[in-house]
Design a protein around this motif. Structure first.
Motif, PDB file in Angstrom:
ATOM      1  N   GLY A   9       0.783  -1.230   0.000  1.00 51.90           N
ATOM      2  CA  GLY A   9       0.000   0.000   0.000  1.00 51.90           C
ATOM      3  C   GLY A   9       0.813   1.277   0.000  1.00 51.90           C
ATOM      4  O   GLY A   9       0.364   2.295  -0.489  1.00 51.90           O
ATOM      5  N   ALA A  10       2.026   1.261   0.536  1.00 52.26           N
ATOM      6  CA  ALA A  10       2.826   2.475   0.649  1.00 52.26           C
ATOM      7  C   ALA A  10       3.488   2.800  -0.688  1.00 52.26           C
ATOM      8  O   ALA A  10       3.958   1.910  -1.402  1.00 52.26           O
ATOM      9  N   ALA A  11       3.530   4.075  -1.006  1.00 52.37           N
ATOM     10  CA  ALA A  11       4.077   4.502  -2.299  1.00 52.37           C
ATOM     11  C   ALA A  11       5.568   4.189  -2.419  1.00 52.37           C
ATOM     12  O   ALA A  11       6.038   3.821  -3.499  1.00 52.37           O
ATOM     13  N   GLU A  12       6.311   4.317  -1.319  1.00 53.03           N
ATOM     14  CA  GLU A  12       7.750   4.045  -1.384  1.00 53.03           C
ATOM     15  C   GLU A  12       8.028   2.572  -1.650  1.00 53.03           C
ATOM     16  O   GLU A  12       8.944   2.226  -2.397  1.00 53.03           O
ATOM     17  N   ILE A  13       7.225   1.704  -1.056  1.00 47.77           N
ATOM     18  CA  ILE A  13       7.407   0.262  -1.261  1.00 47.77           C
ATOM     19  C   ILE A  13       7.022  -0.115  -2.685  1.00 47.77           C
ATOM     20  O   ILE A  13       7.680  -0.943  -3.324  1.00 47.77           O
ATOM     21  N   ILE A  14       5.973   0.500  -3.197  1.00 44.33           N
ATOM     22  CA  ILE A  14       5.565   0.227  -4.579  1.00 44.33           C
ATOM     23  C   ILE A  14       6.652   0.682  -5.549  1.00 44.33           C
ATOM     24  O   ILE A  14       6.984  -0.031  -6.506  1.00 44.33           O
ATOM     25  N   ASP A  15       7.241   1.841  -5.299  1.00 48.27           N
ATOM     26  CA  ASP A  15       8.320   2.327  -6.162  1.00 48.27           C
ATOM     27  C   ASP A  15       9.530   1.405  -6.120  1.00 48.27           C
ATOM     28  O   ASP A  15      10.145   1.122  -7.153  1.00 48.27           O
ATOM     29  N   LEU A  16       9.879   0.914  -4.938  1.00 50.89           N
ATOM     30  CA  LEU A  16      10.990  -0.015  -4.818  1.00 50.89           C
ATOM     31  C   LEU A  16      10.674  -1.333  -5.528  1.00 50.89           C
ATOM     32  O   LEU A  16      11.548  -1.945  -6.142  1.00 50.89           O
ATOM     33  N   GLY A  17       9.414  -1.758  -5.473  1.00 53.10           N
ATOM     34  CA  GLY A  17       9.000  -2.964  -6.200  1.00 53.10           C
ATOM     35  C   GLY A  17       9.136  -2.802  -7.697  1.00 53.10           C
ATOM     36  O   GLY A  17       9.585  -3.719  -8.393  1.00 53.10           O
ATOM     37  N   PHE A  18       8.769  -1.625  -8.222  1.00 58.89           N
ATOM     38  CA  PHE A  18       8.956  -1.368  -9.650  1.00 58.89           C
ATOM     39  C   PHE A  18      10.438  -1.399 -10.010  1.00 58.89           C
ATOM     40  O   PHE A  18      10.823  -1.929 -11.052  1.00 58.89           O
ATOM     41  N   TYR A  19      11.271  -0.845  -9.125  1.00 54.58           N
ATOM     42  CA  TYR A  19      12.712  -0.862  -9.371  1.00 54.58           C
ATOM     43  C   TYR A  19      13.238  -2.291  -9.429  1.00 54.58           C
ATOM     44  O   TYR A  19      14.014  -2.638 -10.325  1.00 54.58           O
ATOM     45  N   LEU A  20      12.823  -3.140  -8.503  1.00 54.28           N
ATOM     46  CA  LEU A  20      13.316  -4.521  -8.480  1.00 54.28           C
ATOM     47  C   LEU A  20      12.831  -5.323  -9.689  1.00 54.28           C
ATOM     48  O   LEU A  20      13.588  -6.108 -10.265  1.00 54.28           O
ATOM     49  N   THR A  21      11.579  -5.133 -10.095  1.00 53.20           N
ATOM     50  CA  THR A  21      11.095  -5.881 -11.263  1.00 53.20           C
ATOM     51  C   THR A  21      11.793  -5.402 -12.529  1.00 53.20           C
ATOM     52  O   THR A  21      12.166  -6.215 -13.379  1.00 53.20           O
ATOM     53  N   ASP A  22      11.993  -4.096 -12.660  1.00 53.59           N
ATOM     54  CA  ASP A  22      12.695  -3.590 -13.839  1.00 53.59           C
ATOM     55  C   ASP A  22      14.151  -4.040 -13.845  1.00 53.59           C
ATOM     56  O   ASP A  22      14.694  -4.389 -14.891  1.00 53.59           O
ATOM     57  N   PHE A  23      14.788  -4.042 -12.669  1.00 55.20           N
ATOM     58  CA  PHE A  23      16.177  -4.478 -12.584  1.00 55.20           C
ATOM     59  C   PHE A  23      16.314  -5.949 -12.942  1.00 55.20           C
ATOM     60  O   PHE A  23      17.251  -6.338 -13.653  1.00 55.20           O
ATOM     61  N   SER A  24      15.395  -6.780 -12.478  1.00 54.55           N
ATOM     62  CA  SER A  24      15.485  -8.212 -12.795  1.00 54.55           C
ATOM     63  C   SER A  24      15.272  -8.453 -14.284  1.00 54.55           C
ATOM     64  O   SER A  24      15.944  -9.303 -14.883  1.00 54.55           O
ATOM     65  N   PHE A  25      14.362  -7.693 -14.907  1.00 49.59           N
ATOM     66  CA  PHE A  25      14.163  -7.820 -16.356  1.00 49.59           C
ATOM     67  C   PHE A  25      15.419  -7.401 -17.102  1.00 49.59           C
ATOM     68  O   PHE A  25      15.866  -8.096 -18.025  1.00 49.59           O
ATOM     69  N   LEU A  26      16.007  -6.272 -16.707  1.00 49.51           N
ATOM     70  CA  LEU A  26      17.210  -5.807 -17.389  1.00 49.51           C
ATOM     71  C   LEU A  26      18.380  -6.762 -17.193  1.00 49.51           C
ATOM     72  O   LEU A  26      19.178  -6.975 -18.107  1.00 49.51           O
ATOM     73  N   MET A  27      18.494  -7.340 -16.010  1.00 45.31           N
ATOM     74  CA  MET A  27      19.573  -8.291 -15.756  1.00 45.31           C
ATOM     75  C   MET A  27      19.433  -9.508 -16.667  1.00 45.31           C
ATOM     76  O   MET A  27      20.412  -9.952 -17.283  1.00 45.31           O
ATOM     77  N   ALA A  28      18.234 -10.039 -16.768  1.00 48.59           N
ATOM     78  CA  ALA A  28      18.014 -11.195 -17.645  1.00 48.59           C
ATOM     79  C   ALA A  28      18.260 -10.821 -19.109  1.00 48.59           C
ATOM     80  O   ALA A  28      18.893 -11.576 -19.861  1.00 48.59           O
ATOM     81  N   TYR A  29      17.786  -9.665 -19.512  1.00 53.92           N
ATOM     82  CA  TYR A  29      17.958  -9.222 -20.898  1.00 53.92           C
ATOM     83  C   TYR A  29      19.436  -9.031 -21.228  1.00 53.92           C
ATOM     84  O   TYR A  29      19.907  -9.463 -22.290  1.00 53.92           O
ATOM     85  N   LEU A  30      20.177  -8.412 -20.327  1.00 50.31           N
ATOM     86  CA  LEU A  30      21.603  -8.185 -20.573  1.00 50.31           C
ATOM     87  C   LEU A  30      22.387  -9.495 -20.586  1.00 50.31           C
ATOM     88  O   LEU A  30      23.322  -9.651 -21.376  1.00 50.31           O
TER      89      LEU A  30
END
Length: 93
Positions: A57-78
């Motif tokens: 529910g918290a905006a900071e946690i949601i933002d960190l979740g977006f960062y982790l999902t994007d980072f994992s996608f980029l790591m796999a892609y790279l």
């Protein structure tokens, strides 16, 4: 409790079953299989934790979740892109 959180163990279990069947036909030594599995599991773990954080529910946690999902996608892609480039370099040398 959010029902989407109950889907995570099922999805991860299915992914691990598919991964183990892929490793069964892969012709390489056990050490290489363990390294490949470690990379796969780290990407899956980062994405799963990030997605679970996005459900919070918290905006900071949601933002960190977006960062982790994007980072994992980029790591796999790279990793895939670098493996393809190194394979082509080895093929053409």
């Amino acid at each position: 409790m959010d029902l989407r959180l109950l889907v995570f163990p099922a999805v991860i279990g299915i992914a691990l079953l598919a991964w183990n069947s892929y490793l069964g036909v892969l012709k390489t030594n056990g050490g290489a299989k363990q390294k490949i599995t470690l990379v796969f599991l780290s990407v899956m773990l980062l994405f799963s934790v990030g997605f679970a954080m996005r459900l919070g529910g918290a905006a900071e946690i949601i933002d960190l979740g977006f960062y982790l999902t994007d980072f994992s996608f980029l790591m796999a892609y790279l990793l895939i892109a670098v493996a393809a480039l190194l394979g082509q370099a080895k093929y053409h040398s």
